[in-house]
Enzyme design. Structure first.
Site, mmCIF file in Angstrom:
data_model
loop_
_atom_site.group_PDB
_atom_site.id
_atom_site.type_symbol
_atom_site.label_atom_id
_atom_site.label_comp_id
_atom_site.label_asym_id
_atom_site.label_seq_id
_atom_site.Cartn_x
_atom_site.Cartn_y
_atom_site.Cartn_z
ATOM 1 C CB SER A 62 12.089 78.065 -14.582
ATOM 2 O OG SER A 62 10.794 77.513 -14.675
ATOM 3 C CG HIS A 92 13.906 74.479 -12.453
ATOM 4 N ND1 HIS A 92 14.354 73.794 -11.349
ATOM 5 C CD2 HIS A 92 12.644 74.891 -12.142
ATOM 6 C CE1 HIS A 92 13.413 73.799 -10.409
ATOM 7 N NE2 HIS A 92 12.357 74.453 -10.871
ATOM 8 C CG ASP A 104 9.076 74.796 -12.478
ATOM 9 O OD1 ASP A 104 9.453 74.437 -11.355
ATOM 10 O OD2 ASP A 104 9.535 75.791 -13.078
ATOM 11 C CG MET A 114 3.278 73.169 -11.612
ATOM 12 S SD MET A 114 2.763 74.886 -11.820
ATOM 13 C CE MET A 114 4.361 75.691 -11.696
ATOM 14 C CG HIS A 148 10.329 72.087 -8.674
ATOM 15 N ND1 HIS A 148 10.097 73.454 -8.566
ATOM 16 C CD2 HIS A 148 9.861 71.542 -7.514
ATOM 17 C CE1 HIS A 148 9.517 73.710 -7.411
ATOM 18 N NE2 HIS A 148 9.355 72.576 -6.753
ATOM 19 C CG MET A 172 5.891 72.266 -7.592
ATOM 20 S SD MET A 172 5.977 73.853 -8.435
ATOM 21 C CE MET A 172 6.882 73.358 -9.887
ATOM 22 C CG MET A 212 9.514 75.928 -3.205
ATOM 23 S SD MET A 212 10.102 75.978 -4.915
ATOM 24 C CE MET A 212 9.088 77.275 -5.616
ATOM 25 C CG ASP A 216 12.052 77.350 -8.161
ATOM 26 O OD1 ASP A 216 11.896 78.346 -8.893
ATOM 27 O OD2 ASP A 216 11.502 76.251 -8.377
#
Ligand code: DX5
Ligand code: ZN
Length: 216
Positions: free
Chosen positions: A8, A33, A35, A37, A66, A68, A137, A175
């Site tokens: 990540s 990966h 992330d 957000m 990913h 979020m 998760m 994850d």
């Protein structure tokens, strides 16, 4: 069964992002990966489109994004245009699951759906045939460096059973809080892809940390 590690980027050193991504590129990790957000779906803000470009340039590995973010259908196609190979959105973040799936697929990427620790895998039973990946998760989304929640292992087993009964080859990814201490347990339960942030970038030798998770 595949065994994939997805480091990540959230735990990388952004002052030397290119160096860190190239390091992953030379390692046994098959995915990177990413992330994203928005400060609404989760109580944290990470990064967005501008960070996708340098990552895409620095590696030919699979970019596993990913999201979020709330109402992800607004941005899913743009992440594919920015270089994502897989786009995963949260079950809890949208009223339009079919729209998310259609926009990701239409833009040419693989589709993932993720569930938070409080969400049962049962909610995914009817959606499973329409997605390529389920992301379980094992921490509350929002931050790296949290402790692994063991209840995720049973969720992986449930999803593994569900996909086998349906004759599907959906990839199960996990994850949060993953290291060589729990990678074997998760692979044995049916996970094929494991995300690891702090246990990779916090290690003296990240490539070795990845090897240890794969060989555990
Ligand atoms: C958390 C993110 C994770 C995080 C994992 O919301 O989705 O991908 O970066 O970090 P570690 O491996 O440190 O728990
Ligand atoms: Zn993640």
């Amino acid at each position: 069964m595949k065994r994939i590690i997805a480091p990540s980027v959230l735990s990388a050193d952004f002052g030397q992002l290119r160096h860190d991504i190239e390091m992953i590129d030379r390692s046994a990790a098959e995915w990177v990966h990413i992330d994203v957000m928005d400060g609404v779906f989760v109580p944290n803000i990470s990064f967005g489109f501008p960070v996708m470009k340098p990552i895409r340039r620095a590696t030919s590995k699979v970019l596993d994004v990913h999201l979020m973010i709330t109402d992800p259908e607004r941005y899913t196609a743009r992440f594919v245009e920015a270089g994502a190979d897989i786009v995963t959105f949260h079950y809890e973040a949208t009223m339009d699951i079919r729209g998310c799936i259609a926009s990701i697929r239409g833009a040419g990427a693989k589709v993932g759906i993720s569930i938070k620790p409080a969400t049962s895998p049962e909610v995914l039973r009817d959606i499973l045939p329409s997605v390529d990946l389920v992301l379980v998760m094992s921490v509350e989304p929002g931050f790296g460096g949290q402790s692994f929640m063991p209840a995720a292992v049973d969720k992986v087993r449930m999803l593994d059973k569900m996909k086998r009964e349906a004759g599907l080859d959906t990839i199960i990814e996990v994850d949060g809080g993953i290291s060589a201490a729990n990678s074997r347990l998760l692979f044995d339960a049916g996970a094929e892809a494991l995300v690891a942030g702090s246990s990779v970038f916090g290690a003296a030798d990240p490539a070795e940390a990845i090897d240890r998770m794969l060989k555990a």
